[in-house]
Scaffold this motif. Structure first.
Motif, PDB file in Angstrom:
ATOM      1  N   GLN A  32      -1.308 -34.332 -24.252  1.00 59.41           N
ATOM      2  CA  GLN A  32      -0.799 -34.956 -25.469  1.00 59.41           C
ATOM      3  C   GLN A  32       0.722 -34.822 -25.499  1.00 59.41           C
ATOM      4  OE1 GLN A  32      -2.418 -33.298 -29.049  1.00 59.41           O
ATOM      5  NE2 GLN A  32      -1.047 -34.430 -30.383  1.00 59.41           N
ATOM      6  N   GLU A  33       1.393 -35.806 -26.049  1.00 65.06           N
ATOM      7  CA  GLU A  33       2.853 -35.783 -26.120  1.00 65.06           C
ATOM      8  C   GLU A  33       3.298 -35.111 -27.413  1.00 65.06           C
ATOM      9  OE1 GLU A  33       5.935 -39.269 -26.689  1.00 65.06           O
ATOM     10  OE2 GLU A  33       5.169 -39.218 -24.633  1.00 65.06           O
ATOM     11  N   THR A  35       6.749 -34.028 -29.856  1.00 65.63           N
ATOM     12  CA  THR A  35       8.159 -34.279 -30.129  1.00 65.63           C
ATOM     13  C   THR A  35       8.711 -33.058 -30.845  1.00 65.63           C
ATOM     14  OG1 THR A  35       7.735 -36.635 -30.330  1.00 65.63           O
ATOM     15  CG2 THR A  35       9.789 -35.822 -31.248  1.00 65.63           C
ATOM     16  N   THR A  62      11.241 -34.600 -26.019  1.00 64.00           N
ATOM     17  CA  THR A  62       9.876 -35.065 -25.796  1.00 64.00           C
ATOM     18  C   THR A  62       9.239 -34.206 -24.717  1.00 64.00           C
ATOM     19  OG1 THR A  62      10.579 -37.299 -26.343  1.00 64.00           O
ATOM     20  CG2 THR A  62       8.460 -37.058 -25.237  1.00 64.00           C
ATOM     21  N   ARG A  64       5.227 -32.850 -22.911  1.00 58.38           N
ATOM     22  CA  ARG A  64       3.812 -33.137 -22.740  1.00 58.38           C
ATOM     23  C   ARG A  64       3.063 -31.825 -22.552  1.00 58.38           C
ATOM     24  NH1 ARG A  64       1.141 -37.517 -22.481  1.00 58.38           N
ATOM     25  NH2 ARG A  64       3.011 -38.774 -22.215  1.00 58.38           N
ATOM     26  N   GLU A 101       9.838 -33.745 -20.837  1.00 58.97           N
ATOM     27  CA  GLU A 101       9.964 -35.070 -20.228  1.00 58.97           C
ATOM     28  C   GLU A 101      11.348 -35.662 -20.423  1.00 58.97           C
ATOM     29  OE1 GLU A 101       6.768 -37.376 -21.816  1.00 58.97           O
ATOM     30  OE2 GLU A 101       5.360 -36.603 -20.327  1.00 58.97           O
TER      31      GLU A 101
END
Length: 140
Positions: A32-33, A35, A62, A64, A101
């Protein structure tokens, strides 16, 4: 380029491609990403540092989620001598492994911000060339 982010009241220095073990995120699933919005400091590779008050505006990181892992076992041993009291307990802290990322500064990613900086630096050099240097102070 690197940034200092606050993840659950712990600060981490991050760069693109880093893998970190942060405090456990129970609501995040694998792949899942995430933030990370609490960016405390941003620095480009040239030594220019932007310090937030308390956070840098429009900056985010960002990441993951890779997996949830447990840390090393910590042994808690209590003893009171001559009282026949001994208690041995163990604990393994839970962590979430994340991969960084991208670093987003002022609404743009790190790659596009470096292109803008080179354009801006070229314009700044032209402006400084036209400026008249200050006169040297004279002795009285």
């Amino acid at each position: 380029m690197y940034a200092v982010v606050d993840v659950k009241d712990k600060q981490f220095k991050v760069q693109e491609g880093d893998t970190l073990y942060v405090p456990y995120h129970s609501d995040a699933d694998a792949d899942q990403e995430l933030t990370l919005d609490r960016v405390l400091l941003v620095s480009d590779g040239d030594g220019e540092v932007t310090l937030g008050t308390p956070t840098v505006e429009e900056a985010s990181v960002t990441a993951r989620v890779q997996e949830h892992v447990k840390g090393d076992k910590v042994i808690v041993f209590k003893k009171k001598r001559r009282k026949r009291y001994r208690v041995k307990r163990g604990h393994r802290q839970q962590y979430t492994q994340i991969a960084i990322e991208s670093l987003n500064v002022n609404g743009s990613s790190a790659a596009s911000s470096t292109e803008e900086e080179t354009d801006a630096s070229g314009q700044e050099d032209d402006d400084t060339a036209d400026a008249v240097p200050d006169a040297e102070p004279t002795e009285a």
